[in-house]
Structure formats: structure tokens, C-alpha cells
Scaffold this active site. Structure first.
Site, mmCIF file in Angstrom:
data_model
loop_
_atom_site.group_PDB
_atom_site.id
_atom_site.type_symbol
_atom_site.label_atom_id
_atom_site.label_comp_id
_atom_site.label_asym_id
_atom_site.label_seq_id
_atom_site.Cartn_x
_atom_site.Cartn_y
_atom_site.Cartn_z
ATOM 1 N N THR A 11 -48.189 21.038 2.264
ATOM 2 C CA THR A 11 -47.634 19.822 1.645
ATOM 3 C C THR A 11 -46.654 20.169 0.523
ATOM 4 O OG1 THR A 11 -49.552 19.829 0.171
ATOM 5 C CG2 THR A 11 -49.675 18.395 2.109
ATOM 6 N N GLY A 12 -46.508 21.463 0.197
ATOM 7 C CA GLY A 12 -45.671 21.874 -0.929
ATOM 8 C C GLY A 12 -44.228 22.131 -0.515
ATOM 9 N N VAL A 14 -42.505 24.960 -0.469
ATOM 10 C CA VAL A 14 -42.325 26.124 0.407
ATOM 11 C C VAL A 14 -42.973 25.858 1.768
ATOM 12 C CG1 VAL A 14 -42.833 28.582 0.714
ATOM 13 C CG2 VAL A 14 -42.162 27.729 -1.532
ATOM 14 N N CYS A 131 -38.432 34.684 -5.236
ATOM 15 C CA CYS A 131 -37.162 34.138 -4.725
ATOM 16 C C CYS A 131 -35.938 34.817 -5.348
ATOM 17 C CB CYS A 131 -37.099 32.632 -4.942
ATOM 18 S SG CYS A 131 -37.791 32.081 -6.503
ATOM 19 N N SER A 161 -36.784 23.560 -8.142
ATOM 20 C CA SER A 161 -37.661 23.609 -6.968
ATOM 21 C C SER A 161 -38.444 24.907 -6.915
ATOM 22 C CB SER A 161 -36.873 23.420 -5.666
ATOM 23 O OG SER A 161 -35.885 24.424 -5.566
ATOM 24 N N LYS A 215 -40.928 40.695 -12.843
ATOM 25 C CA LYS A 215 -41.014 40.715 -11.367
ATOM 26 C C LYS A 215 -39.699 41.216 -10.769
ATOM 27 C CE LYS A 215 -43.694 36.444 -11.116
ATOM 28 N NZ LYS A 215 -43.451 35.010 -10.885
ATOM 29 N N ARG A 236 -34.096 28.727 -16.342
ATOM 30 C CA ARG A 236 -34.259 27.521 -15.506
ATOM 31 C C ARG A 236 -33.128 26.553 -15.855
ATOM 32 N NH1 ARG A 236 -37.345 27.847 -11.328
ATOM 33 N NH2 ARG A 236 -39.245 28.325 -12.463
ATOM 34 N N HIS A 243 -30.686 28.956 -6.220
ATOM 35 C CA HIS A 243 -30.649 29.831 -7.395
ATOM 36 C C HIS A 243 -29.307 30.573 -7.418
ATOM 37 C CE1 HIS A 243 -34.780 28.990 -7.964
ATOM 38 N NE2 HIS A 243 -35.323 30.187 -7.783
ATOM 39 N N ASN A 316 -33.305 28.903 -2.623
ATOM 40 C CA ASN A 316 -34.564 29.572 -2.997
ATOM 41 C C ASN A 316 -35.736 29.160 -2.124
ATOM 42 O OD1 ASN A 316 -33.877 27.146 -4.705
ATOM 43 N ND2 ASN A 316 -36.057 27.265 -5.139
#
Ligand SMILES: NC(=O)c1ccc[n+]([C@@H]2O[C@H](COP(=O)([O-])OP(=O)(O)OC[C@H]3O[C@@H](n4cnc5c(N)ncnc54)[C@H](OP(=O)(O)O)[C@@H]3O)[C@@H](O)[C@H]2O)c1
Length: 343
Positions: A11-12, A14, A131, A161, A215, A236, A243, A316
Site C-alpha cells: 500500500t506504500g 514503493v 535511492c 516521496s 549511506k 530534502r 531526486h 526515486n
């Protein structure tokens, strides 16, 4: 005969994109299961134009008959359920940060290190990178092969997002409320995101960098080359999807702008759009829904011995998440994995 696939976090942002990508790529499925939290159990998600899947509760699901699990339920949830699924014999491709830096779990971008996929056998888990890392390493790989990158300095411009569906709602509501002269309290972000930029993604690390920046450094080393130094500033911005990254590179050997442009133009998954005129570059808004990584503004950096700068843009939710995961699954079924039903 196709595969039985579970989409976890269906449901998300991604998860929905994973379902779309499976359909677009005509991934050979016999069965697709949509999983999310208890609160979404019974809801419906679309799979292509004709099929509706009823969402099931991840906590009650048995992965025994599933071949491939495409996971994006958040790191804490993957921590619990990815090993359970893997133990039941399902190969998990996990989009969260939970397993990326574990030495025996492959971290894969198919255009860069496809050979690492074979290590899935260690724990039945493959990690999908962050991402921002994915789109950057796709653009770095052909240049690294030519002139060996020593150092990367990157500033990101990351869409909301990337922080999930609630973050998209926050940008939407704040933007609307500002026009309506109403209050615009931040919830998901630390400060107002509408008409603003926030130099903070994920938690702060002891040295002052954020975890998103960490990361980008560590994942690039694991995927491309441990000797590459990466210094990132992750920001952001009030963009819904897509992105962008301003990337500055220092090479060991000379590399001309023309040679870099030619190598990028030939590289898999890359489109060079680089006309030195107004509008001759790609912006996040133009990359939405596209599978490629777009490279623009390629130019010499004369302040170091062998330097280049470029502008790298990608969707992304697509290459940065869902598409990369599905591409890994495609490589996996190309000779490495049999359907449980066939076995
Ligand atoms: N967005 C990106 O660009 C991107 C890129 C790479 C990686 N990722 C990673 O992918 C993950 C998901 O991101 P997203 O943007 O899709 O977030 P999202 O839009 O907030 O969706 C989260 C999904 O996880 C499910 N979920 C949450 N708690 C759960 C639980 N206890 N059990 C089962 N399912 C649960 C949610 O289900 P409910 O609807 O039932 O709550 C929803 O389907 C994150 O770890 C993120 O870091 C995101």
C-alpha cells in the site's frame, strides 16, 4: 510456469510502484500477494488494468509457497519478517536500509555489480540500495571504468516521496494551507517543507553527518569500489517525485568531457541530455515515471588535477527503488532460481 511473488508494503509508495513495474515488465508471475500492516488488511490495490489484489496482514502470512518477496515495509518491519520469509525458502529483495551493510548480504545495482546477486544464497536476502546511491552509482560506473574515481563530493536535492506517502501528504497540505493562509505545522519533517529546503535526512551520526549521507558513502564503497571517497550533503526539497544530485568527481587519470559524455551515453540505464543552452538539461519533474538515470551539465572542474562535475536526475520510486528491485528479481530468475512449484 511463473513465480509466486509477495509484495510487502504493497500500500506504500514503493510497494505500489513495484506492482506497476511487475506488470510493465511482464514479470512471469503465477500469483502475486499484496501484504501490508494489519490496518490495511482487506483493502484493495490494483495489479495492472484488470486485477485487484486484496491486501493481507503480513503478521499472519506464511511465506512457505512464495518464491520471491519484494519488501518495502520499513527497516524495523523488514528486520523481523525478511529473515522469517527467507527461512521459509523465499528469496527476499529488501528495499529498506536494514540489511544493506551486512557483509554476507549482497547490495545490488544490476548495471554496476550484477555478479553479487549470486551471493543471495548466503541468507536468501538481497538488499536494494538507498535511492540516492542507486542513481549516483549508475552514472559513476562508466566513468570509474575509464579513469578511476578517487573522490566524489555530492549534494542531493531529494523529493518528499523518498520519505513515504505521509511525507507527500505533508507537502501537499502545507502548500495548500499556505495559500489559504492557514497554519502549516511540520509533522513528518523537522521544519516546514513547503517553499523550503531541509539539510537533514534520517538521523544524525556522531561525526555530524546524517545517516542518509553516511549511506551514500558506505553503499557506494560496497557496490562500486571500497577505495572511493564520498562526501555527501543530503537535502530534502519541496518536489513530490524525482531526486537530483550535483556530483563533483576527482579522477586518478585524465578524462575529457567528450570521453565522459560518450561513455555515459553508451552506459546501460543512462540517458545523457546535455545541451549547453537554456532548458538543455533534465529536471526532476521531467524524469517522473521514467526508468533511466539522466545526466546533464557535464563539465570540467578546473580546480583539481582531473575533475568533472555533472547533474544526475532519476525517479526515486522507479530506478531508486521499485525498478531496481524488479531488475534484481529478473536477473535472479534468469538461471539462478527455480520456482518452488517446479522444484
Ligand atoms: N520512497 C523511496 O524513494 C524509497 C527508496 C528506496 C527505499 N525506500 C524504503 O522503502 C521503505 C518503504 O518506503 P515507502 O516510501 O514505500 O513508505 P510508505 O509509503 O510509508 O509505505 C510503507 C509501507 O509499509 C507498510 N507497513 C508499515 N508498517 C508495517 C507493518 N508493521 N507490517 C506490514 N507492513 C507495514 C505500510 O502498510 P500500511 O499502509 O498498512 O501502513 C506501507 O505499505 C522504507 O524503508 C524506505 O526507506 C524508499
Amino acid at each position: 510456469m511463473g513465480y509466486r511473488v509477495a509484495v510487502v508494503g504493497a500500500t506504500g509508495n514503493v510497494g505500489r510502484e513495484i506492482l506497476n513495474t511487475l506488470v510493465e515488465h511482464e514479470f512471469p508471475v503465477d500469483e502475486v500477494v499484496a501484504l501490508a500492516s494489519e490496518k490495511s488488511a482487506g483493502k484493495e490495490v490494483s495489479f495492472g488494468d484488470d486485477q485487484i489484489l486484496r491486501v493481507q496482514d503480513l503478521a499472519k502470512f506464511d511465506f512457505k509457497h512464495i518464491d520471491i518477496g519484494l519488501f518495502s515495509p520499513g527497516a524495523k518491519v523488514s528486520e523481523v519478517y525478511a529473515p522469517k520469509a527467507a527461512k521459509a525458502g523465499c528469496v527476499v529483495i529488501d528495499n529498506t536500509s536494514r540489511f544493506r551493510m551486512e557483509p554476507d548480504i549482497p547490495l545490488v545495482v544490476p548495471e554496476v555489480n550484477p555478479e553479487a546477486i549470486a551471493q543471495y544464497k548466503n541468507r536468501n536476502i538481497i538488499a536494494n540500495p538507498n535511492c540516492s546511491t542507486i542513481q549516483m552509482v549508475v552514472a559513476l560506473k562508466p566513468l570509474h571504468d575509464l579513469a578511476k574515481i578517487k573522490r566524489v563530493v555530492v549534494a542531493t536535492y531529494q523529493s518528499v516521496s523518498g520519505a513515504g506517502k505521509d511525507a507527500m501528504d505533508e507537502l501537499w497540505n502545507q502548500t495548500r494551507n499556505i495559500y489559504g493562509v492557514q497554519t502549516v505545522e511540520p509533522k513528518k519533517f523537522t521544519k516546514r517543507i513547503a517553499f523550503n529546503c531541509i539539510p537533514h535526512i534520517d538521523v544524525f551520526m556522531p561525526g555530524g553527518e546524517t545517516k542518509e549521507e553516511w549511506k551514500m558513502t558506505e553503499e557506494t564503497k560496497k557496490i562500486l569500489d571500497p577505495s572511493i571517497m564520498v562526501h555527501a550533503t543530503c537535502v530534502r526539497v519541496p518536489v513530490f517525485v524525482g531526486h537530483a544530485e550535483a556530483v563533483n568527481l576527482e579522477f586518478e587519470r585524465p578524462l575529457s568531457v567528450d570521453d565522459a559524455r560518450r561513455a555515459l551515453a553508451k552506459a546501460p540505464g543512462v540517458i545523457v541530455e546535455d545541451r549547453r543552452e537554456p532548458g538543455g538539461y533534465i529536471t526532476p519533474q521531467e524524469c517522473v515515471g521514467q526508468p533511466e538515470v539522466f545526466v546533464s551539465r557535464i563539465r570540467k572542474d578546473p580546480t583539481v588535477a582531473h575533475g568533472l562535475s555533472m547533474w544526475v536526475v532519476s525517479d526515486n520510486l522507479r530506478k531508486g527503488a521499485a525498478l531496481n528491485a524488479v531488475q534484481i528479481a529478473e536477473r535472479l530468475i534468469d538461471g539462478m532460481l527455480d520456482s518452488k512449484r517446479a522444484a
